[in-house]
Design a protein around this motif. Sequence first.
Motif, PDB file in Angstrom:
ATOM      1  N   UNK A  21     -41.456  -0.095  22.861  1.00 19.58           N
ATOM      2  CA  UNK A  21     -40.658   0.076  21.785  1.00 19.58           C
ATOM      3  C   UNK A  21     -40.791   1.355  20.807  1.00 19.58           C
ATOM      4  N   UNK A  22     -42.002   1.399  20.291  1.00 17.44           N
ATOM      5  CA  UNK A  22     -42.759   2.454  19.463  1.00 17.44           C
ATOM      6  C   UNK A  22     -42.753   3.847  20.139  1.00 17.44           C
ATOM      7  N   UNK A  47     -41.905 -17.489  28.211  1.00 17.44           N
ATOM      8  CA  UNK A  47     -42.245 -16.848  26.768  1.00 17.44           C
ATOM      9  C   UNK A  47     -42.386 -15.280  26.573  1.00 17.44           C
ATOM     10  N   UNK A  48     -42.932 -14.828  28.060  1.00 17.20           N
ATOM     11  CA  UNK A  48     -43.201 -13.527  28.035  1.00 17.20           C
ATOM     12  C   UNK A  48     -41.889 -12.516  28.039  1.00 17.20           C
ATOM     13  N   UNK A  49     -40.890 -13.195  28.782  1.00 15.44           N
ATOM     14  CA  UNK A  49     -39.565 -12.412  28.926  1.00 15.44           C
ATOM     15  C   UNK A  49     -38.745 -12.587  27.617  1.00 15.44           C
ATOM     16  N   UNK A  50     -39.058 -13.850  27.192  1.00 12.56           N
ATOM     17  CA  UNK A  50     -38.175 -14.009  25.976  1.00 12.56           C
ATOM     18  C   UNK A  50     -38.740 -13.123  24.639  1.00 12.56           C
ATOM     19  N   UNK A  51     -40.114 -13.044  24.521  1.00 15.22           N
ATOM     20  CA  UNK A  51     -40.675 -12.138  23.687  1.00 15.22           C
ATOM     21  C   UNK A  51     -40.279 -10.545  23.711  1.00 15.22           C
ATOM     22  N   UNK A  52     -39.975 -10.252  25.226  1.00 14.44           N
ATOM     23  CA  UNK A  52     -39.571  -8.881  25.326  1.00 14.44           C
ATOM     24  C   UNK A  52     -38.069  -8.608  25.067  1.00 14.44           C
ATOM     25  N   UNK A  53     -37.342  -9.674  24.954  1.00 14.47           N
ATOM     26  CA  UNK A  53     -35.959  -9.748  24.507  1.00 14.47           C
ATOM     27  C   UNK A  53     -35.921  -9.856  22.985  1.00 14.47           C
ATOM     28  N   UNK A  91     -38.246  -9.401  20.041  1.00  7.85           N
ATOM     29  CA  UNK A  91     -38.958  -8.650  19.042  1.00  7.85           C
ATOM     30  C   UNK A  91     -38.334  -7.286  19.009  1.00  7.85           C
ATOM     31  N   UNK A  92     -37.790  -6.569  20.156  1.00 10.90           N
ATOM     32  CA  UNK A  92     -37.094  -5.336  19.784  1.00 10.90           C
ATOM     33  C   UNK A  92     -35.975  -5.605  18.972  1.00 10.90           C
ATOM     34  N   UNK A  93     -35.191  -6.675  19.169  1.00 11.88           N
ATOM     35  CA  UNK A  93     -34.086  -6.521  18.229  1.00 11.88           C
ATOM     36  C   UNK A  93     -34.394  -6.838  16.715  1.00 11.88           C
ATOM     37  N   UNK A  94     -35.511  -7.664  16.426  1.00  7.99           N
ATOM     38  CA  UNK A  94     -35.919  -8.227  15.213  1.00  7.99           C
ATOM     39  C   UNK A  94     -36.490  -6.861  14.525  1.00  7.99           C
ATOM     40  N   UNK A  95     -37.070  -6.195  15.291  1.00  2.85           N
ATOM     41  CA  UNK A  95     -38.098  -5.113  14.665  1.00  2.85           C
ATOM     42  C   UNK A  95     -37.464  -3.746  14.660  1.00  2.85           C
ATOM     43  N   UNK A  96     -36.089  -3.460  15.203  1.00  2.00           N
ATOM     44  CA  UNK A  96     -35.537  -2.285  15.246  1.00  2.00           C
ATOM     45  C   UNK A  96     -34.963  -1.605  13.976  1.00  2.00           C
ATOM     46  N   UNK A  97     -34.713  -2.634  13.127  1.00  5.76           N
ATOM     47  CA  UNK A  97     -34.459  -2.158  11.808  1.00  5.76           C
ATOM     48  C   UNK A  97     -35.317  -1.468  11.097  1.00  5.76           C
ATOM     49  N   UNK A  98     -36.497  -2.222  11.096  1.00  3.41           N
ATOM     50  CA  UNK A  98     -37.813  -1.750  10.250  1.00  3.41           C
ATOM     51  C   UNK A  98     -38.383  -0.595  11.122  1.00  3.41           C
ATOM     52  N   UNK A 153     -36.470   1.938  12.577  1.00  2.00           N
ATOM     53  CA  UNK A 153     -35.570   2.744  11.891  1.00  2.00           C
ATOM     54  C   UNK A 153     -35.859   3.312  10.603  1.00  2.00           C
ATOM     55  N   UNK A 154     -36.199   2.259   9.551  1.00  2.00           N
ATOM     56  CA  UNK A 154     -36.236   2.571   8.161  1.00  2.00           C
ATOM     57  C   UNK A 154     -37.738   3.020   7.616  1.00  2.00           C
ATOM     58  N   UNK A 155     -38.687   2.671   8.173  1.00  2.00           N
ATOM     59  CA  UNK A 155     -40.184   2.538   7.653  1.00  2.00           C
ATOM     60  C   UNK A 155     -41.019   3.140   8.921  1.00  2.00           C
ATOM     61  N   UNK A 156     -40.612   3.355  10.135  1.00  2.00           N
ATOM     62  CA  UNK A 156     -41.565   3.827  11.091  1.00  2.00           C
ATOM     63  C   UNK A 156     -42.415   2.882  11.905  1.00  2.00           C
ATOM     64  N   UNK A 157     -42.959   3.259  13.122  1.00  5.11           N
ATOM     65  CA  UNK A 157     -43.969   2.407  13.951  1.00  5.11           C
ATOM     66  C   UNK A 157     -45.110   1.810  13.106  1.00  5.11           C
ATOM     67  N   UNK A 158     -45.497   2.466  12.027  1.00  6.67           N
ATOM     68  CA  UNK A 158     -47.181   1.985  11.429  1.00  6.67           C
ATOM     69  C   UNK A 158     -46.625   0.535  10.610  1.00  6.67           C
TER      70      UNK A 158
END
Length: 402
Positions: free
Chosen positions: A33-34, A143-149, A151-158, A160-165
Amino acid sequence: MTTILDSRYSWARLGLSLLIGLIGNVGMWVVIMVMPAIQSEFGLDRAEAAYPYIMTMVGFALGNFLIGQMVDRFGITLALTGAALTIGLGFVLSVLSPSIWLVSAVHFFIGLGTSASFGPLIADISLWFQRRRGIAVAIAASSNYLSGAFWPVVLSPLLASDGWRAVYLVLAAASVLLVIPLSLLLRRRPPMEATAATSQTAQAMRSGLSNRQLAWILGLAGVACCMAMSMPQVHIVSFCVDLGYGPAVGAEMLSLMLLGGVVSRLISGALSDRLGGVMTLLIGSTLQMLALFLYLPLDGLVSLYVVSAVFGLAQGGIVPAYAIIVREYMPAKEAGRWVGFVMMATIFGMAAGGWLSGVIYDLSGSYQLAFWNGIVWNALNIAIIATIFWRARPKDTATQMA
């Protein structure tokens, strides 16, 4: 003895394992993702930006085997606690790293810690089931596939706004604050008599193969099947770009594969409870090869969506089937070691297959030969598993279900 296996506690433990896997597997997916953000910050080309992912997968592969052995000796709680601390520290050190080389090196340890939530966690939950072991392993592996589906959705706004760090700091905190308390709920160890009973069943099902021999054969089969599996999974986006459909369409097809993979894992898990792990693996591997054949003549947009869905439904249950075979044919007290070893082999197969498909494309200018390469490896996998079926098949089905 019989009340603890497949009991209400077993299912509750499975639910906790699924939740831990959803959180703990994030290290495998967030690096993808990053990757564009890291490439931009450090001024890298595409190959250099992939170094953190490569190191993550190397650590993930080795960790399945190394932490699996730790689970056999000390239990899953200690392994998950150490893994969560390793992941958290890895994310923090990545944030502080001033170069891509340090970021990449640290990702080895992120991958190492992440692995505890895959093979070792699957091995642990397999000890708590007998009659429904197949579906239990499948749920845990999902759980591995579900994690891949997720986390990217949950973390994408962060991102975009604050960067990968900022994303990494949040995940560092989540890994430690969530995984460690949840892992403490898994402190209970399976009773020795239950473990002994399943070990006796496993011994009765083998014919002429030592644990080590069977593990190496399964490892080779795992490399072969994942060399084939990696072609669509790793290169579907690039394949779509070459056809003029664009990367967004390729990403949608990859998501469709993962969704189909979750469904496939659940169906295959239920099927393995009836037919056994070997026959389930044979069915899945055969369907995967048929799906690979479909990619050869079909390159229309709608047809590729359909084929990608079919491929996901075919391949999703293959990797968990190896864990089920290990539990059917090997002693329960060595489940972590051998499940981890075979999972390690499948991951190396995915990595090698993705690389080899790229090499074939560079040499030929097309993915046609790369698909054929996958089909050949798939055929080798089928031959190996068929050999295991005939040499080491259960002599008495009633013994398997006891």
